[in-house]
Design a protein around this motif. Structure first.
Motif, PDB file in Angstrom:
ATOM      1  N   VAL A  62      69.454  49.777  43.890  1.00 31.85           N
ATOM      2  CA  VAL A  62      70.256  50.155  45.060  1.00 31.85           C
ATOM      3  C   VAL A  62      71.184  51.320  44.703  1.00 31.85           C
ATOM      4  O   VAL A  62      71.366  52.245  45.507  1.00 31.85           O
ATOM      5  N   ARG A  63      71.754  51.283  43.507  1.00 32.69           N
ATOM      6  CA  ARG A  63      72.624  52.391  43.077  1.00 32.69           C
ATOM      7  C   ARG A  63      71.818  53.684  42.964  1.00 32.69           C
ATOM      8  O   ARG A  63      72.315  54.769  43.305  1.00 32.69           O
ATOM      9  N   ARG A  64      70.580  53.591  42.493  1.00 35.48           N
ATOM     10  CA  ARG A  64      69.733  54.783  42.389  1.00 35.48           C
ATOM     11  C   ARG A  64      69.324  55.293  43.767  1.00 35.48           C
ATOM     12  O   ARG A  64      69.096  56.494  43.957  1.00 35.48           O
ATOM     13  N   ALA A  65      69.248  54.376  44.725  1.00 35.21           N
ATOM     14  CA  ALA A  65      68.852  54.769  46.077  1.00 35.21           C
ATOM     15  C   ALA A  65      69.974  55.464  46.831  1.00 35.21           C
ATOM     16  O   ALA A  65      69.711  56.290  47.724  1.00 35.21           O
ATOM     17  N   ALA A  66      71.205  55.159  46.489  1.00 33.42           N
ATOM     18  CA  ALA A  66      72.348  55.645  47.263  1.00 33.42           C
ATOM     19  C   ALA A  66      72.341  57.155  47.482  1.00 33.42           C
ATOM     20  O   ALA A  66      72.531  57.622  48.624  1.00 33.42           O
ATOM     21  N   PRO A  67      72.137  57.985  46.446  1.00 34.47           N
ATOM     22  CA  PRO A  67      72.158  59.435  46.685  1.00 34.47           C
ATOM     23  C   PRO A  67      71.015  59.924  47.568  1.00 34.47           C
ATOM     24  O   PRO A  67      71.098  61.019  48.128  1.00 34.47           O
ATOM     25  N   LEU A  68      69.950  59.134  47.688  1.00 33.23           N
ATOM     26  CA  LEU A  68      68.791  59.533  48.476  1.00 33.23           C
ATOM     27  C   LEU A  68      68.994  59.265  49.965  1.00 33.23           C
ATOM     28  O   LEU A  68      68.284  59.827  50.799  1.00 33.23           O
ATOM     29  N   GLY A  69      69.947  58.375  50.286  1.00 36.60           N
ATOM     30  CA  GLY A  69      70.230  58.047  51.675  1.00 36.60           C
ATOM     31  C   GLY A  69      69.025  57.564  52.448  1.00 36.60           C
ATOM     32  O   GLY A  69      68.701  58.108  53.519  1.00 36.60           O
ATOM     33  N   PRO A  70      68.304  56.545  51.943  1.00 35.97           N
ATOM     34  CA  PRO A  70      67.094  56.108  52.661  1.00 35.97           C
ATOM     35  C   PRO A  70      67.401  55.586  54.054  1.00 35.97           C
ATOM     36  O   PRO A  70      68.407  54.912  54.281  1.00 35.97           O
ATOM     37  N   ASP A  71      66.514  55.922  54.991  1.00 35.04           N
ATOM     38  CA  ASP A  71      66.614  55.385  56.342  1.00 35.04           C
ATOM     39  C   ASP A  71      66.055  53.971  56.399  1.00 35.04           C
ATOM     40  O   ASP A  71      66.573  53.112  57.108  1.00 35.04           O
ATOM     41  N   LEU A  72      64.980  53.758  55.646  1.00 30.45           N
ATOM     42  CA  LEU A  72      64.286  52.478  55.656  1.00 30.45           C
ATOM     43  C   LEU A  72      63.905  52.106  54.230  1.00 30.45           C
ATOM     44  O   LEU A  72      63.350  52.932  53.495  1.00 30.45           O
ATOM     45  N   ALA A  73      64.237  50.886  53.840  1.00 28.48           N
ATOM     46  CA  ALA A  73      63.872  50.383  52.518  1.00 28.48           C
ATOM     47  C   ALA A  73      62.965  49.176  52.685  1.00 28.48           C
ATOM     48  O   ALA A  73      63.212  48.311  53.532  1.00 28.48           O
ATOM     49  N   VAL A  74      61.917  49.130  51.885  1.00 26.95           N
ATOM     50  CA  VAL A  74      61.051  47.960  51.807  1.00 26.95           C
ATOM     51  C   VAL A  74      61.314  47.319  50.451  1.00 26.95           C
ATOM     52  O   VAL A  74      61.154  47.967  49.410  1.00 26.95           O
ATOM     53  N   VAL A  75      61.730  46.059  50.473  1.00 25.92           N
ATOM     54  CA  VAL A  75      62.103  45.350  49.241  1.00 25.92           C
ATOM     55  C   VAL A  75      61.075  44.262  48.980  1.00 25.92           C
ATOM     56  O   VAL A  75      60.892  43.356  49.791  1.00 25.92           O
ATOM     57  N   VAL A  76      60.393  44.384  47.857  1.00 27.74           N
ATOM     58  CA  VAL A  76      59.366  43.415  47.454  1.00 27.74           C
ATOM     59  C   VAL A  76      59.807  42.811  46.130  1.00 27.74           C
ATOM     60  O   VAL A  76      59.781  43.483  45.096  1.00 27.74           O
ATOM     61  N   VAL A  77      60.196  41.551  46.150  1.00 30.16           N
ATOM     62  CA  VAL A  77      60.726  40.952  44.924  1.00 30.16           C
ATOM     63  C   VAL A  77      60.536  39.441  44.968  1.00 30.16           C
ATOM     64  O   VAL A  77      60.404  38.850  46.044  1.00 30.16           O
ATOM     65  N   GLY A  78      60.525  38.826  43.788  1.00 32.37           N
ATOM     66  CA  GLY A  78      60.450  37.370  43.714  1.00 32.37           C
ATOM     67  C   GLY A  78      59.412  36.836  42.759  1.00 32.37           C
ATOM     68  O   GLY A  78      59.570  35.742  42.208  1.00 32.37           O
ATOM     69  N   ALA A  79      58.332  37.591  42.522  1.00 33.25           N
ATOM     70  CA  ALA A  79      57.274  37.094  41.646  1.00 33.25           C
ATOM     71  C   ALA A  79      57.789  36.836  40.233  1.00 33.25           C
ATOM     72  O   ALA A  79      57.475  35.802  39.620  1.00 33.25           O
ATOM     73  N   ASN A  80      58.598  37.760  39.724  1.00 35.23           N
ATOM     74  CA  ASN A  80      59.114  37.583  38.363  1.00 35.23           C
ATOM     75  C   ASN A  80      60.209  36.526  38.298  1.00 35.23           C
ATOM     76  O   ASN A  80      60.369  35.864  37.274  1.00 35.23           O
ATOM     77  N   ASP A  81      60.957  36.355  39.391  1.00 35.05           N
ATOM     78  CA  ASP A  81      61.923  35.257  39.431  1.00 35.05           C
ATOM     79  C   ASP A  81      61.192  33.923  39.283  1.00 35.05           C
ATOM     80  O   ASP A  81      61.647  33.029  38.567  1.00 35.05           O
ATOM     81  N   LEU A  82      60.051  33.803  39.962  1.00 32.67           N
ATOM     82  CA  LEU A  82      59.269  32.577  39.862  1.00 32.67           C
ATOM     83  C   LEU A  82      58.687  32.416  38.459  1.00 32.67           C
ATOM     84  O   LEU A  82      58.739  31.329  37.871  1.00 32.67           O
ATOM     85  N   ALA A  83      58.137  33.503  37.924  1.00 33.04           N
ATOM     86  CA  ALA A  83      57.510  33.432  36.610  1.00 33.04           C
ATOM     87  C   ALA A  83      58.518  33.099  35.512  1.00 33.04           C
ATOM     88  O   ALA A  83      58.168  32.451  34.514  1.00 33.04           O
ATOM     89  N   ARG A  84      59.764  33.522  35.702  1.00 27.66           N
ATOM     90  CA  ARG A  84      60.800  33.287  34.685  1.00 27.66           C
ATOM     91  C   ARG A  84      61.702  32.105  35.032  1.00 27.66           C
ATOM     92  O   ARG A  84      62.733  31.901  34.386  1.00 27.66           O
ATOM     93  N   LEU A  85      61.310  31.366  36.067  1.00 24.92           N
ATOM     94  CA  LEU A  85      62.020  30.142  36.452  1.00 24.92           C
ATOM     95  C   LEU A  85      63.482  30.397  36.814  1.00 24.92           C
ATOM     96  O   LEU A  85      64.362  29.569  36.531  1.00 24.92           O
ATOM     97  N   VAL A  86      63.756  31.550  37.435  1.00 24.76           N
ATOM     98  CA  VAL A  86      65.099  31.817  37.931  1.00 24.76           C
ATOM     99  C   VAL A  86      65.365  30.869  39.108  1.00 24.76           C
ATOM    100  O   VAL A  86      64.531  30.757  40.008  1.00 24.76           O
ATOM    101  N   PRO A  87      66.487  30.149  39.114  1.00 29.74           N
ATOM    102  CA  PRO A  87      66.769  29.242  40.233  1.00 29.74           C
ATOM    103  C   PRO A  87      66.731  29.984  41.567  1.00 29.74           C
ATOM    104  O   PRO A  87      67.269  31.093  41.689  1.00 29.74           O
ATOM    105  N   PRO A  88      66.090  29.406  42.583  1.00 26.85           N
ATOM    106  CA  PRO A  88      65.950  30.087  43.874  1.00 26.85           C
ATOM    107  C   PRO A  88      67.278  30.546  44.469  1.00 26.85           C
ATOM    108  O   PRO A  88      67.367  31.651  45.011  1.00 26.85           O
ATOM    109  N   ALA A  89      68.310  29.711  44.366  1.00 21.52           N
ATOM    110  CA  ALA A  89      69.603  30.085  44.941  1.00 21.52           C
ATOM    111  C   ALA A  89      70.173  31.314  44.236  1.00 21.52           C
ATOM    112  O   ALA A  89      70.769  32.194  44.875  1.00 21.52           O
TER     113      ALA A  89
END
Length: 207
Positions: A62-89
């Motif tokens: 998000v910090r890297r995105a700030a200077p770019l001023g995106p109009d639309l962001a697509v966020v795809v995340v979660g697979a590695n949280d599951l693989a590394r057993l990061v608590p869902p909350a």
């Protein structure tokens, strides 16, 4: 249709980055950008996603995105949280903070919740029900924080899971990341959501 400049950013993990695709244009970002171009937009694409990223790593993106001023962001995340057993909350809270920052900067966001990891070939059949339940739990938590932040949720997991669960060709050689055909299938499911978000932003600006 009037061409409207649209700064599109992809944030998240290897799925957003395109790991496993045979070539750059087969990855998710270029496929979504091509669909938006076909819908009448001039697209400036930035892929800020990092392979291996978990939800807490979105803060840096998000910090890297700030200077770019995106109009639309697509966020795809979660697979590695599951693989590394990061608590869902914990994973959802990190996603929520990233979404709040993006929204505060004026960026519209489409969130793609975690995939159903039970379809990954190396998951033992006996463990698939547990992995499926864990994936669904994270998906629900992600959807909740996304709605709270005013982001759009692209609930495509069911359709994508059905295809990946029956067609091994949708996986790349590492049997974890999508192949080019897999990315084509994911993009097909996501395009209506991403185009709808772009149209909503355009219409709001014109109002």
């Amino acid at each position: 249709m009037t061409h409207t400049p649209l700064r599109l950013a992809l944030l998240g993990d290897s799925l957003a980055h395109g790991s496993g695709a045979a070539g750059p244009q087969d990855a998710l970002g270029p496929r979504l950008a091509a669909a938006l171009t076909g819908a009448g937009y001039d697209v400036d694409l930035s892929v800020l996603a990092v392979p291996g990223a978990v939800s807490r790593d979105l803060a840096t993106q998000v910090r890297r995105a700030a200077p770019l001023g995106p109009d639309l962001a697509v966020v795809v995340v979660g697979a590695n949280d599951l693989a590394r057993l990061v608590p869902p909350a914990q994973a959802a809270a990190a996603l929520g903070r990233a979404l709040q920052e993006l929204r505060a900067a004026g960026t519209d966001v489409v969130v793609v919740p975690a995939p159903d990891m039970s379809t990954v070939p190396w998951v033992p059949p006996a463990l698939r029900p547990l992995v499926q339940a864990a994936s669904a739990q994270l998906q629900r938590a992600q959807a909740a924080v996304a709605h709270s932040a005013g982001a759009m949720v692209a609930a495509v997991s069911e359709a994508v899971t059905a295809a990946f669960g029956t067609d091994p060709a949708l996986f790349s050689a590492d049997r974890f990341h999508p192949s080019s055909a897999g990315y084509a299938h994911i993009a097909q499911a996501l395009v209506p959501h991403v185009v709808a978000a772009a149209h909503a932003r355009r219409d709001a600006a014109a109002a």
